[in-house]
Design a protein around this motif. Structure first.
Motif, mmCIF file in Angstrom:
data_model
loop_
_atom_site.group_PDB
_atom_site.id
_atom_site.type_symbol
_atom_site.label_atom_id
_atom_site.label_comp_id
_atom_site.label_asym_id
_atom_site.label_seq_id
_atom_site.Cartn_x
_atom_site.Cartn_y
_atom_site.Cartn_z
ATOM 1 N N CYS A 63 -2.903 -1.189 -2.766
ATOM 2 C CA CYS A 63 -1.624 -1.507 -3.383
ATOM 3 C C CYS A 63 -0.539 -1.016 -2.434
ATOM 4 C CB CYS A 63 -1.503 -0.915 -4.784
ATOM 5 S SG CYS A 63 -0.903 0.776 -4.863
ATOM 6 N N ASP A 67 -1.078 5.314 0.393
ATOM 7 C CA ASP A 67 -1.709 6.631 0.457
ATOM 8 C C ASP A 67 -2.502 6.779 1.747
ATOM 9 O OD1 ASP A 67 -1.303 8.360 -1.865
ATOM 10 O OD2 ASP A 67 -1.937 6.616 -3.013
ATOM 11 N N CYS A 95 -7.004 6.252 -5.711
ATOM 12 C CA CYS A 95 -7.251 5.719 -7.048
ATOM 13 C C CYS A 95 -8.427 4.746 -6.995
ATOM 14 C CB CYS A 95 -5.995 5.043 -7.583
ATOM 15 S SG CYS A 95 -5.724 3.413 -6.885
HETATM 16 S S1 SF4 Z 1 -5.018 4.910 -3.366
HETATM 17 FE FE1 SF4 Z 1 -4.439 3.594 -5.067
HETATM 18 S S2 SF4 Z 1 -2.277 4.091 -5.429
HETATM 19 FE FE2 SF4 Z 1 -2.783 4.846 -3.392
HETATM 20 S S3 SF4 Z 1 -2.221 3.159 -2.008
HETATM 21 FE FE3 SF4 Z 1 -4.397 2.968 -2.447
HETATM 22 S S4 SF4 Z 1 -4.476 1.550 -4.168
HETATM 23 FE FE4 SF4 Z 1 -2.388 2.307 -4.066
#
Ligand code: SF4
Lengths: 887, 256
Positions: A63, A67, A95
């Protein structure tokens, strides 16, 4: 009696002992055997060979939160993804989407070879070609436009080259490409996302988002944001929210018409009528100001209004008024206002909920104001400015195209600094803009836009869009319509510079290929270089020099090798090693806080706006009567009580609660509340809202197996009492009808939704995006060897892919911020009619075109705008003329 | 080759009756024919039909095709060459390249993912025999059915060469290499995959080529495998449906 007898030598005895032991839990847990990740964090081992896996840092893009991740590689394959412990805001955790991202790489429904259309547009008939052939074909089309513009001596023709993107994390590559071609027709996606939030904030204090200090706060007012599941900075914010609520005993109060998991996690959940947040917020501000609970010093020194001015402005917005508008009780509004103003530190957070409405920017500006009047701005535990870092663009940088583009910045929306992408197809269909080459990057408007069927009609019409190239590596609803597909790679195989203000520690990060692009595929950045080199093979057009990179990595080095501080530590090579810079410390295994070598928490900086300007930098500046410090006419700070501060990113360098520019176009310059047309719906109607879920993005995660199994259908949430009145039971087939037409879906009855609302999640109901998203194969599967993917053949136990609501959602643009009003469509929900089938969708293009005309009546030149802003002191007969603006 | 006299039993039992004839005993003409057959199948599945291949079917191979009653499609034999090539290129892309097709990779058939260890195994076998995989288009991997078929063809060819050079031990080693590859790398999936792809093919040309592939591979695998191996291979090709019996609606209608 021996032990055996005591236990009755029976299984029951052992069970009893075991159960008792379980009950004492951690008291008897081994202190020697601990969970592997705790000890190893960041290292991983093959369970088969025991060998250490190669760990390559990257930046997640499952997304948009960006991160930090680390990919574990075994035999050249990604076997696992985990959070990068060195990333100060990710703190080692990804996530569900982030953990599943590697499935994108090996997805058999990924497009691995350029495809050229051979049938009718959208028919799904392709011929494979090589990257070389594909880039040559696109270059030929682009060159033809450039030559025509030259021959006709008309720069505007260059703007017929259009690039539309959904998620552009290229760090400036797309802009460089388009400007090199001489076109300004860049159409982003921001107005289907949070643009009115940005426009509510930017003129107020500079940046387009806040960074709450969740972990150190004591009180959180959450307006319409699903912090734990989906909102901006989801993973970092969710972690710090939990730190604050659990570790710091912060209270959280959520306003949301739907009981999201974040609302459920809150101490209080209030379900206002959709789009009435500003009424509640202004009433709270009214209480705070009138009861003297505001921070008088901060309002006096750091805003461009007086307390008296605010009190007068807020007069009509009483808690009783807000109760009438929102349904939230006046008593609760008063109590929460007092709690918020007297609990220190405190912060608000908001995301799409309040702003995805007509006049959404007012709502955001109002929420922002709550933090200002309570003096929580830039305080530890308060409402902070976002912290990011920049990187330079490689020289030479191409100048913007010579002609301004209407499709990129529709002139009727002068305040919408993040554009109005929803209007693009209508503008072309109406002859307000022209297209020769349409390019689509990480974008799926045929699925993700309101009245999505309009995009199908638009992109399907070769007279409107003569040539359409998609750079997608997935056969999305939009890519299906392309004439040429030049597949990009997944985010784990590409290079990008990044800096996301997802916490209080600013950092740079990179995306780098954790494996080589699979099967000889080619990253978008390389495709851009190739195309430009083919458009201008000998440099005679003067374009080639902007893409004079030896390689993609050379391009990245030019971004990073000369950043002070980073340069001394190794520049790009350093970033490749850690994935992020600077590395502030390590994550404490007990507290999950960022600590230094001595175990002390790494302190974040606060009060950024109070940074003083050194005397030597004051030389040659001017100071206005109001205290604004300017150099060469450009504001650089503000003098307050004899001190020179950098202040905020506004013209006055103070927080501008009063926005003069808004007034210029007939909008209220102060945060206000406007009753939405949907607030006046008929009693038998409902407001349709949509929402995101925790394991999916809007569109592009539908093909990920782990995620599709967890969430794949999206029944319409309805309140049971309301449903009973309509004769609808849980699980019933229902028809949801808006003026555009109807969809047939199922009802899910739950108390967790406002009685006047029906809510349907995004991410489901795809007609494309691979087998898993659509649950259909090219042809009926043979009796055995069902599909060539055993997972899909054997393990897809569900046969419901959901129903997509966007076709019945009306175009509704905030005339200030440009946001699409996703939550403004009024619908009727009825039991399905005879012959209705689950998934049926029947919508009208004619009505969509009427909606466009209706929507323009709210633009600043429109009659409905004027009718709704009688209070604004402006010469209505002399509003500025609509004009094209720059980029 | 007769088109319909061969059956893979539904339950994975042995395919052929009677003992398997050791392929190492193949005559030189048989070896040559096998090499040619595998090369032809590989060519047809490796990339789109081109003018040369079309010419082969319309010219040198026509008599045999007619004799065997192979249906390659009326257009392949008679229509305007450009139209045939265009049409078959679209069919090839839809079947074997574009999303939604029946991707011709062992990795995908067995794991549902592109480029897994199956590709390494194939590559290792090629390397052991002195070959290397090189992709022409992006998105091609070493466990592509056509590359595997081509490899078997080359091993037949090589065996023949050794045989003709009276190097019996080298010829035999070649046969072992080929049989091992057939059993371990082609046998577990190509039959099932060919059937699946045949079920999806819209053009008779690919239906016929895929049917031939299925039969040729199964025949050769049968000839070098014992009953237990055959049963295992038949099962692995079958990809038996294993739908969960649990009620999927146990989850609330919300899908949560
Ligand atoms: S870990 Fe989850 S919230 Fe973070 S960038 Fe990746 S998909 Fe998005």
């Amino acid at each position: 009696m021996g032990i055996q007898e005591k236990l009755s030598t029976s299984r029951r005895g052992f069970l009893k002992l075991g159960a008792a032991a379980t009950a004492v839990g951690s008291a008897i847990a081994s202190s020697r055997l601990v969970a592997m990740e705790q000890e190893l964090g960041g290292a991983d081992y093959s369970p088969v060979t025991g060998e250490k896996r190669k760990a390559v840092p990257y930046t997640c893009m499952a997304c948009n939160i960006e991160d930090g991740g680390v990919a574990m590689i075994e035999n050249g394959r990604i076997v696992k993804l985990e959070g990068n412990l060195k990333h100060p805001n990710t703190r080692g955790k990804l996530c569900a989407k982030g953990n599943s991202g590697f499935l994108h790489v090996y997805d058999p429904d990924r497009i691995m070879t350029p495809l050229k259309r051979v049938g009718k547009r959208g028919e799904g008939k392709w011929k494979r070609i090589s990257y070389d052939e594909a880039t040559s074909l696109l270059a030929e089309k682009l060159r033809a436009v450039i030559e025509r513009a030259k021959a006709e001596e008309n720069h505007e023709i260059l703007n017929e080259i259009v690039m539309k993107w959904g998620r552009n994390r290229t760090g400036g590559a797309v802009k460089r490409f388009m400007h090199a071609l001489g076109s300004n027709s860049m159409v982003n996606h921001t107005n289907i996302c949070e643009s009115s939030k940005k426009v509510g904030l930017e003129p107020s204090w500079g940046p387009d988002i806040e960074s709450c200090d969740w972990a150190n706060t004591k009180y959180i007012l959450n307006f319409g944001s699903n912090i734990l599941e989906a909102a901006y900075f989801m993973n970092p914010n969710a972690q710090r929210l939990v730190d604050g609520v659990v570790g710091n005993r912060a209270k959280i109060v959520t306003f949301d018409p739907r009981l999201s998991n974040s609302a459920g996690y809150s101490h209080e959940w209030h379900a206002p009528y959709p789009g009435t947040d500003a009424a509640i917020v202004l009433a709270m501000a009214n209480v705070i100001m009138n009861e003297g609970l505001y921070d008088a010093d901060f309002v006096r020194d750091w805003t461009n209004v007086t307390a008296e001015q605010l009190i007068a402005h807020l007069k009509p917005f009483t808690p009783e008024f807000a109760e009438k508008e929102s349904g939230v009780s006046a008593d609760d509004i008063r109590r929460i206002a007092r709690e918020f103003a007297t609990t220190k530190p405190a912060t608000t957070f908001s995301y799409r909920g309040p702003v995805k409405h007509l006049w959404g920017a007012y709502q955001e500006a109002a929420i922002h104001m709550l933090n200002v009047i309570t003096g929580n701005v830039e305080k530890k535990g308060g409402y902070c400015l976002p912290r990011g870092m920049g990187w330079p663009q490689p020289e030479p940088v191409p100048p913007a195209g010579p002609a301004l583009s209407a499709i990129a910045k529709p002139p009727l929306y002068p305040l919408a600094s993040h554009a109005v992408s929803t209007n693009a197809p209508y503008m072309v269909m109406r002859g307000e803009a022209k297209v020769s080459v349409w390019m689509s990057y990480y974008d799926n408007p045929l699925y993700t836009y309101p009245s999505s069927h309009v995009w199908r009609a638009f992109l399907g019409d070769e007279s409107l869009v003569p040539f359409f190239t998609s750079f997608s590596c997935y056969m999305s609803e939009t890519t299906e319509m392309a004439d040429l597909i030049i597949p990009d790679v997944t985010y784990l195989e590409r290079h990008d510079p990044e800096s996301m203000p997802s916490g209080l520690y600013p950092c740079l990060s990179i995306r780098q290929p954790v494996i080589q692009p699979l099967g000889g595929t080619q990253e978008f950045r390389k495709t851009l270089i190739d195309v430009i080199h083919k458009v201008d093979p000998d440099g005679s057009l003067g374009i080639r020099k902007y893409f004079a990179f030896d390689s993609v990595e050379d391009w990245m080095k030019q971004h990073f090798d000369n950043i002070p501080g980073l340069k001394e530590e190794g520049g790009y090579e350093r970033l490749k090693k850690d994935g992020v810079w600077p590395v502030y410390g390590k994550v404490d295994k007990e507290t999950a806080k960022l600590v230094d070598d001595n175990g002390n928490e790494v302190k974040a900086e606060y009060g950024l706006y109070t940074t003083e300007i050194p005397d030597e930098e004051m030389v040659g500046t001017e100071i206005s009567e109001e205290g604004t410090i300017t150099r060469d006419g450009k504001p650089i700070g503000v003098r307050i009580n004899g001190k020179n501060y950098v202040g905020f990113g506004t013209p006055s360098r103070k927080i501008e609660l009063f926005k003069e520019e808004w007034r210029t176009f007939g909008f209220n310059p102060l945060p206000t509340y406007k009753r939405l047309p949907s607030r006046d719906k008929k009693p038998d109607e409902l407001v349709l809202t949509t929402y995101k879920v925790n394991v999916h993005t809007q569109s592009r995660t539908a093909s990920l197996k782990y995620l599709a199994e967890m969430y794949h259908k999206n029944p319409a949430w309805m309140n049971p009492q309301r449903a009973a009145r309509l004769g609808i039971k849980d699980g019933d087939l229902v028809r949801i009808t808006s003026p555009l037409g109807y969809i047939v879906t199922r009802a899910h009855l739950t108390e967790g939704i406002h009685p006047e609302v029906v809510a349907i999640s995004t991410a489901c109901g795809h007609s494309a995006y691979g087998r898993l998203a659509t649950l259909k194969q090219r042809d009926p599967a043979a009796r055995w060897a069902q599909g060539n993917d055993p997972d899909i053949a054997n393990n897809v136990w569900w046969d419901d892919r959901g129903v997509h609501p966007n076709p019945i959602i009306r175009l509704s643009v905030d005339p200030i911020g440009g946001s699409q009003g996703w939550y403004d469509t009024v619908v009727k929900v009825t039991p399905a009619q005879a012959g209705d089938k689950y998934g049926d969708t029947d919508v009208s293009i004619e009505q969509a075109m009427k909606d466009y005309d209706e929507m323009l009546r709210y633009a600043y030149t429109g009659d409905l705008h004027r009718a709704a802003h009688k209070e604004v002191d402006i010469d209505w007969n002399n509003l500025p003329e609509p004009k094209l603006t720059g980029h | 080759m007769p088109a319909n006299d061969f059956k893979i039993p539904d339950d994975g039992g042995a395919a052929t009756s009677g003992p398997a004839s050791p392929v190492t005993d193949m005559s030189r003409p048989e070896l040559q024919a096998r090499a040619g057959l595998y090369a032809l199948l590989a060519r047809c599945l490796e990339s789109e039909m081109d003018a040369n291949l079309l010419h082969l079917f319309r010219g040198p191979l026509k008599e045999t095709v007619d004799e065997l009653g192979l249906d390659l499609g009326e257009d392949v034999m008679n229509a305007r060459a450009e139209d045939v090539l265009e049409n078959l290129a679209e069919e090839f892309t839809a079947l074997f390249v574009a999303p939604g097709g029946v991707l011709p990779y062992r990795s995908v058939f067995e794991t549902g993912r592109l480029f897994q260890t199956q590709a390494d195994q194939a590559e290792a076998a090629y390397k052991a025999a002195g070959f290397a995989f090189r992709n022409v288009y992006s998105g091609e991997f070493s466990d592509h059915v056509a590359v595997m078929l081509a490899f078997v063809g080359r091993l037949f060819e090589r065996q023949l060469a050794f045989d003709e050079a009276d190097n019996a031990s080298a010829a035999s080693a070649c046969a072992v290499q080929r049989e091992t590859f057939l059993r371990e790398q082609l046998g577990p999936w190509v039959i099932g995959w060919s059937r699946r792809a045949r079920g999806c093919a819209l053009h008779p040309f690919y239906r016929t080529i895929l049917e031939l592939t299925e039969q040729v591979v199964w025949e050769d695998v049968s000839a070098c495998s014992d009953q237990a191996t055959l049963k295992r291979l038949a099962l692995s090709n079958r990809r038996r449906l294993m739908r969960q019996t649990a009620d999927p609606d146990f989850r609330k209608a919300s899908g949560l």
